[in-house]
Design an enzyme around this catalytic site. Structure first.
Site, short mmCIF file in Angstrom:
data_model
loop_
_atom_site.label_atom_id
_atom_site.label_comp_id
_atom_site.label_asym_id
_atom_site.label_seq_id
_atom_site.Cartn_x
_atom_site.Cartn_y
_atom_site.Cartn_z
CB SER A 1 -0.90 0.01 1.24
OG SER A 1 -0.12 0.32 2.38
CE LYS A 2 -1.98 6.87 -2.52
NZ LYS A 2 -3.26 7.47 -2.34
NE ARG A 3 0.70 0.55 6.07
CZ ARG A 3 1.44 -0.52 6.27
NH1 ARG A 3 2.58 -0.43 6.90
NH2 ARG A 3 1.04 -1.71 5.83
CG HIS A 4 4.59 -1.08 1.83
ND1 HIS A 4 3.31 -1.55 1.78
CD2 HIS A 4 5.15 -1.63 2.93
CE1 HIS A 4 3.10 -2.37 2.79
NE2 HIS A 4 4.19 -2.42 3.51
N GLY A 5 5.47 3.30 0.01
CA GLY A 5 6.04 4.13 -1.05
C GLY A 5 5.08 4.17 -2.22
#
Ligand code: GLU
Length: 468
Positions: free
Chosen positions: A248-252
């Site tokens: 997800s966005k959390r990972h970049g």
């Protein structure tokens, strides 16, 4: 190679509710590679019936992403919103044939049925009030109430398929509700549109994310009711982030086009994405042609793949090294301009040749190229004080005088000059190398000094040596 009797037709069917994300791009790639491997047809279909969430920008973002990755569709894009008449026609036919029926229950009534089933410890479901059965009398049609249309799901038996990725999967039909295929206003629902499209578009193989596994028995049953051929399904597991959680966005960045912005090459992206959940022996690097030649769904992995930014960088670095200098220069030029540099201020292909062995992204190349194409920023005074002492000044003056007279200005002649000056003055390389770099480039560290000075050009070098 999988043997197939019918010409292969695959599709990518994104819902345009955002950008083209990595998971979507990967299923698109698998569908594309499968079609190409079999000399088949790859169809692009935009599933835009969710009017609240679908936007023209998202459609464009998907088209851009596909174009960037080079995943060319043979047919489409088809838009579901332009096929409404066709869906209505099929619903009408199913109503006439008795494979679908009108249901006049209100949502509240259906919720009450579900509640009742739950309370009795059963699976919450529609109770079949309006389902026609031989000999059954249906309730009187309520006035002023618009019905939904429900699919008459078979009540016994199992719906099973041999999944290309997961192997045999079976659902008891008793678990499946009579799903709504048209809303009270007549608009068709998601699973129904997919079915009609896969049927009309003659799709033979469906490769998609495994979040759709639960939809598949429903879709197969409707296809059967229509007398359509059932495609072969393959459900690929999702992509996990480096920490094992769903990517997800959390990972970049999760949007494909973000990777374009960040300086990744589409071929590198395709290579890397293909290896996320598919393999050909131990091969990590392969061309698009090899991917197409080798692509076999038997080598799709049953377990989730993990996103690995370091590996992506490694793959990208490989593709950068493989790209001819002139081509790299053309790709990097706009990125230099974006950073305030002037791509014409140096022989850019030669700059690429110097930098490309150590760069992981086009952006790194652009940053590196600013040494030659960017505005000159003199070194910090402290650094100058620390390194440019009396000896250094004499060395630099000698260097400038002799550099002016060099018959040829290239890395070899410059290196030879530096060497002879070191010998004459009896000093070691850093004594001249560091001050020379500081004065001429403003930086303490650069790639090999001979190459750097050669690329900067004699005029600029002498100018900076004269001006410090
Ligand atoms: N539109 C669906 C999605 O974006 C895909 C449907 C399908 O592949 O059958 O998740």
């Amino acid at each position: 190679m999988t043997t197939t009797t019918k010409a292969v037709r695959t599709r990518f069917a994104p819902s345009p509710t955002g950008f083209l994300h990595l998971g979507g791009a990967r299923t698109a790639l698998f569908s594309w590679a499968f079609a190409r491997h079999h000399g088949g047809t790859f169809v692009l279909r935009i599933e835009d019936t969710d009017l609240e969430r679908s936007t023209p920008e998202a459609v464009q973002a998907i088209l851009d992403g596909m174009a960037w990755l080079g995943l060319d569709a043979d047919e489409g894009p088809f838009y579901q919103m332009r096929r409404m008449d066709r869906y209505r026609e099929v619903i009408q036919r199913m109503l006439e044939e008795g494979t679908a029926y009108y249901c006049y229950c209100t949502p509240e009534e259906v919720e009450a049925m579900r509640e009742k089933a739950r309370a009795a410890g059963l699976k919450p479901r529609y109770d079949g009030t309006w389902r026609p059965e031989p000999g059954k009398t249906l309730p009187p049609v309520p006035a002023d109430r618009k019905p939904v249309v429900r699919f008459r799901t078979p009540q016994d038996g199992v719906t099973a398929w041999n999944d290309m990725v997961k192997g045999p999967i079976a659902f008891d039909n008793s678990e499946l509700d009579d799903l709504i295929i048209a809303r009270p206003d007549g608009t068709p629902t998601y699973n129904f549109c997919v079915v009609v499209d896969d049927w009309d578009m003659g799709i033979t193989h469906v490769i998609r994310g495994d979040d759709h596994v639960n939809n598949t028995p429903r879709q197969i049953n409707i296809l059967r009711a229509l007398g359509a051929d059932i495609p072969v399904y393959g459900h690929v597991p999702m992509i996990l982030g480096p920490d094992g959680e769903k990517l997800s966005k959390r990972h970049g960045a999760v949007s494909v086009m973000e990777y374009d912005k960040a300086g990744y090459l589409p071929d590198a992206m395709v290579n890397y994405l293909a290896r996320l959940g598919w393999s050909h022996g131990n091969d990590e690097l392969f061309t698009r042609e090899q991917l197409v030649e080798w692509f076999d769904t038997r080598n799709l992995s049953k377990s989730a793949a993990q996103w690995d930014p370091k590996k992506l960088n490694w793959v990208n670095a490989h593709y950068i090294k493989q790209t001819p200098d002139a081509e790299l220069a053309a790709l990097v030029a706009p990125r230099i301009a974006e950073r305030g540099g002037d791509p014409d201020a140096a022989n850019l292909p030669a700059v690429m040749a110097l930098l490309k062995d150590r760069a992981e992204t086009l952006n790194e190349l652009a940053e590196g190229a600013l040494l030659f194409c960017g505005p000159f920023t003199p070194a910090e005074p402290e650094l100058m004080e620390q390194h440019v002492d009396e000896t250094a000044r004499t060395l630099l003056a000698d260097f400038a005088a002799q550099a002016r007279e060099l018959p040829e200005w290239n890395a070899n002649s410059i290196d030879a000059l530096i060497k002879s000056l070191l010998a004459t003055h009896g000093v070691k390389m850093p004594k001249l190398g560091i001050p020379l770099r500081l004065v001429v480039t403003g930086r303490k560290q650069t790639p090999s000094i001979g190459h750097v000075l050669a690329l900067l050009g004699r005029e600029r070098v002498l100018e900076r040596l004269a001006g410090y």
